[in-house]
Design an enzyme around this catalytic site. Structure first.
Site, mmCIF file in Angstrom:
data_model
loop_
_atom_site.group_PDB
_atom_site.id
_atom_site.type_symbol
_atom_site.label_atom_id
_atom_site.label_comp_id
_atom_site.label_asym_id
_atom_site.label_seq_id
_atom_site.Cartn_x
_atom_site.Cartn_y
_atom_site.Cartn_z
ATOM 1 N N LYS A 33 23.360 -27.322 -0.153
ATOM 2 C CA LYS A 33 22.717 -28.211 -0.375
ATOM 3 C C LYS A 33 21.758 -28.161 1.006
ATOM 4 C CE LYS A 33 25.139 -32.313 1.100
ATOM 5 N NZ LYS A 33 24.610 -32.166 2.255
ATOM 6 N N THR A 34 22.120 -28.112 2.017
ATOM 7 C CA THR A 34 21.701 -28.113 3.410
ATOM 8 C C THR A 34 20.575 -26.962 3.411
ATOM 9 O OG1 THR A 34 23.527 -29.270 4.499
ATOM 10 C CG2 THR A 34 21.825 -28.139 5.911
ATOM 11 N N ASP A 213 18.663 -36.779 2.151
ATOM 12 C CA ASP A 213 20.057 -35.972 1.950
ATOM 13 C C ASP A 213 21.048 -37.017 1.801
ATOM 14 O OD1 ASP A 213 21.700 -33.913 1.681
ATOM 15 O OD2 ASP A 213 21.831 -33.607 3.979
ATOM 16 N N GLU A 214 22.197 -36.622 1.188
ATOM 17 C CA GLU A 214 23.167 -37.530 0.808
ATOM 18 C C GLU A 214 22.906 -38.810 0.225
ATOM 19 O OE1 GLU A 214 26.117 -36.042 1.205
ATOM 20 O OE2 GLU A 214 26.426 -34.705 2.915
ATOM 21 N N GLN A 248 30.663 -37.491 -5.015
ATOM 22 C CA GLN A 248 31.130 -37.429 -3.569
ATOM 23 C C GLN A 248 30.860 -38.909 -3.052
ATOM 24 O OE1 GLN A 248 31.524 -33.948 -1.275
ATOM 25 N NE2 GLN A 248 30.071 -33.056 -2.602
ATOM 26 N N ARG A 620 37.750 -29.657 -0.159
ATOM 27 C CA ARG A 620 37.752 -29.552 1.104
ATOM 28 C C ARG A 620 38.326 -27.798 1.185
ATOM 29 N NH1 ARG A 620 33.447 -31.310 1.844
ATOM 30 N NH2 ARG A 620 33.709 -31.737 -0.209
#
Length: 743
Positions: A33-34, A213-214, A248, A620
């Protein structure tokens, strides 16, 4: 620019080149996504000739904002003119520009929770100290919801008119200082934009593209601010793009609201949705487990991750007898792999609460396994642990000046630095309690010292020279403990844990740190409980206390051995919440028991967030994933018999391999046992059902804690005996020795 577009997959490219009113990018874990958001900024500037000055991109941490800015500038130098920063940083900058309109000083400072508590106490002098932290928490929550003291929906936070008045008094006092608190950095810009058309239009002209973002971590106030800033209700023409993952969203305790992302399409009409599902981090077997779990949540938009790296190894579910075995298992597997050339740094041990780190810290230090704790202090460096250790150290040695200065005025008793100096000067090298009792001090300090001395005397009298037998000893942990324990615990004797529990209660440390937990969402009280747990194996006497302190001091003395930074190859110890955004080649998720993870009593939205937290932990892992679950765990100074986490039951049979002895109930859930309903028709199972009290000739009185059928149809019960043992029986063949009481 073409080469940067060429590295994108189809969904990423669609997101970067999207044009329209607004866009929701649902980006799964590890889907890049970044890369998408930074490439989109560069693409807008270079290909669509958007003025970089008109682009605003916000996220939630300084680290993430800096990374986003660096990567965008690397793709397009003009991105340096774009506003790329955190939500709160942007809010502070806005308030500097429009301070008068917002009702603050241009030179404002930002108050933290402790400062807020001070303002509350000054604004409402009659408020009992123990209630201050609750008011601070409510005020922060109100601001996260975008509510003022006069808001109609304030009852969602306060529940009555009293809180509205308290909130108003706080705001009045706060405004008189010209300063702001953390919540104001979002609430005040929102209110200013909402109530000032001129400023609102300036912002609509200023920002033509807004990216967040997020977005799953945003609170209601941030969602409201985004709506005002973008002019979505005024057809300003501002392009809005939010990137996030509803699976998330794990920061509800900080005010985050997952519904912001779930309802984004309703708030921004004409929104297109693009899902990023190609995962570049984990193997497919790991992602399959993640999907098995999170698909049980109702509150999600839905997506299934696909691994770009192939199938990989199945995760491993490890059943262990106790938490000491859990720690040893982790140490053993890490050491075994290290001997084969696997660096320590490839491993991460994840846990639900900070307090769970203690066993790993102690074992790893003694085994010389290097480790680093992420996002928190090491256990013995934490404020609350230092406070408790200072008290027990002072009881052991009343000449301890350092311990005395730390505890005499904590919680506050009016014994300031000057009074402390007088006492220490009078009693230096002697019993400071005796000196404190005999020195003349101002009235307030004298009263505080008297209270302190009274507590000391009570605690000192609790500590005998030799071990004593107690009638309530049967309630203490009774299993034989190995490894770090100096001896097996005797059920007929009180342990040092009872003393430390009284220290935390009598001194006010529990109440003090519980208030801190309420303000900051920390787990200080849980850490004090874990310190209590660690003393269970020591007898309640002065020698036991000194042995315990020696053990602690040895552990603490080794903490700084590697501070020179020469050794960077370390195992990571980290809470599940702190793993967000990180990745590790090998992950062990520990404490997979009901009551630990998820916490006991979690239902509805709270349980769904716990499940999302588990999903975050699973995703993770890059190459290897382990889950550990214990049959027994020490909690609050006692040993509890645990059940596997309900999340483990949600893993599909065949998606993992098993090590250790599976609980019978889990075998049944996994399909290896017969239908549990047969327990109600089988006469033996009905007689020897869960909860029934029994007596055994050799083991004494006990209680059946579980009863299950094996794959062969044999009914097996597990009995916990008052003597501390836990045994399994086949009642069909052992009914003559295992008697049901009362029959």
């Amino acid at each position: 620019m073409t080469e940067y577009l060429d590295v994108l997959n189809k969904e990423q490219l669609d997101a970067v080149t999207h044009e329209g009113k607004s866009l929701l990018i649902l980006a799964g874990a590890g889907t890049g996504k970044t890369r998408v958001i930074t490439t989109k900024i560069a693409w807008l500037i270079q290909q669509k000739h958007v003025d970089p000055y008109s682009i605003l991109a916000v996220t939630f941490t300084k680290k993430a904002a800096n990374e986003m800015k660096e990567r965008a500038i690397a793709l397009e130098e003009k991105a340096a003119w774009s506003k790329i920063r955190t939500f709160h940083s942007w809010g502070a900058n806005f308030l500097r520009l429009y301070a008068d309109e917002a009702g603050v000083s241009k030179n404002f400072t930002v108050y933290d929770e402790d400062d807020m508590a001070t303002i509350v106490s000054k604004a409402i002098p009659s408020l009992p100290k123990k209630e201050i932290s609750q008011i601070v928490k409510k005020i922060s929550l109100a601001k996260d919801y975008g509510l003022t003291p006069t808001s109609k929906n304030l009852e969602l936070v306060g529940g009555d008119g009293v809180f509205a008045e308290q909130y108003a008094l706080y705001q009045e006092r706060l405004r008189s200082t010209g300063n702001v608190d953390f919540g104001d950095l979002i609430l005040l810009p929102y209110l200013t934009l909402k109530n000032n058309e001129a400023i609102r239009r300036d912002m609509h002209f200023r920002y033509r593209v807004i990216m967040v973002d997020e977005y799953q971590d945003s609170n209601i106030a941030q969602s409201l601010l985004l709506q005002e800033l973008s002019g979505v209700n005024e057809n300003s023409g501002t392009y809005v793009c939010v990137v996030g993952d509803d699976d998330q969203s794990i920061y509800r305790f900080r005010g985050a609201e997952v519904r912001n992302i779930l309802e984004f399409k309703n708030q921004f009409a004409g929104t297109d949705l693009i899902r990023l599902v190609q995962n570049y981090r984990s193997t497919q077997e790991i992602l399959y487990c993640a999907d098995c779990v999170v698909s049980n949540n109702a509150g999600r938009l839905g997506k299934t991750l696909v691994a770009a790296r192939g199938k990989g190894k199945k995760p491993t579910l490890v059943f262990l007898p106790t938490q000491d075995d859990e720690v040893q298992f982790c140490a053993d597997i890490i050491e075994q792999q290290h001997k084969k050339g696997v660096p320590y740094s490839e491993w991460a041990i994840l846990y639900r609460t900070n307090a769970q780190s203690l066993g790993f810290e102690t074992n790893f230090m003694r085994a010389k396994i290097p480790y680093a704790i992420v996002g928190t202090l090491k256990f013995y460096e934490r404020e609350e642990i230092k406070d408790a250790i200072a008290w027990i150290s002072f009881v052991a040695n009343p000449r301890d000046e350092v311990a005395f200065r730390r505890i005499v005025n904590k919680p506050v008793r009016g014994v300031g630095a000057a009074s402390q100096d007088k006492i220490v000067e009078a009693g230096l090298g002697q019993n400071l309690v005796s000196a404190a009792k005999n020195i003349k001090l101002p009235k307030k300090a004298s009263e505080g010292v008297a209270e302190f001395c009274k507590i000391f005397d009570e605690l000192n009298s609790m500590l005998p020279e030799e071990e004593v037998v107690s009638e309530v000893g049967a309630s203490l942990p009774q299993e034989e403990v190995t490894g770090s324990a100096p001896r097996a615990v005797d059920a007929n004797k009180l342990s040092l844990a009872d003393f430390i529990k009284e220290v935390c209660e009598k001194t006010g440390l529990n109440e003090f740190h519980e208030a801190q937990d309420e303000i900051a969402g920390t787990q200080k009280l849980s850490n004090l409980e874990e310190l209590t747990n660690s003393a269970v194996q020591y007898p309640l006497c002065r020698k036991g206390l000194l042995d315990f302190l020696d053990s602690i001091n040895l552990d603490r003395s080794s903490l700084g051995e590697e501070e020179d930074g020469a050794l960077q190859d370390r195992v990571t110890l980290i809470t599940l919440h702190n793993t967000k955004g990180l990745e590790y080649k090998r992950v062990i998720i520990t404490g997979m028991e009901y009551g630990v993870f998820p916490r006991e009593g979690k239902v509805g939205d709270d349980l769904e967030e716990e499940r999302r937290l588990f999903y975050v932990g699973i995703t993770r892992a890059q190459n290897e994933l382990y889950f550990t679950s214990c049959a027994m765990r020490r909690l609050y100074g006692r040993t509890n018999y645990m059940q596997p986490s309900p999340f483990l039951y949600e893993l599909e049979k065949g998606s993992y391999r098993v090590l250790g002895q599976q609980p019978f109930a889990f075998q049944g859930a996994a399909g290896s046992a017969s239908d549990s309903s047969s327990a109600y028709s089988d006469p033996i199972a009905k007689k020897y059902r869960k909860g029934v009290m029994v007596y055994h000739d050799d083991w004494g009185h006990g209680q059946i804690v579980s009863g299950d059928f094996t794959a062969d149809g044999e009914y097996v019960v597990t009995v916990n005996f008052e003597t501390g043992g836990s045994k399994k029986f086949l009642p069909k063949y052992q009914s003559s020795s295992l008697l049901v009481e009362g029959t």
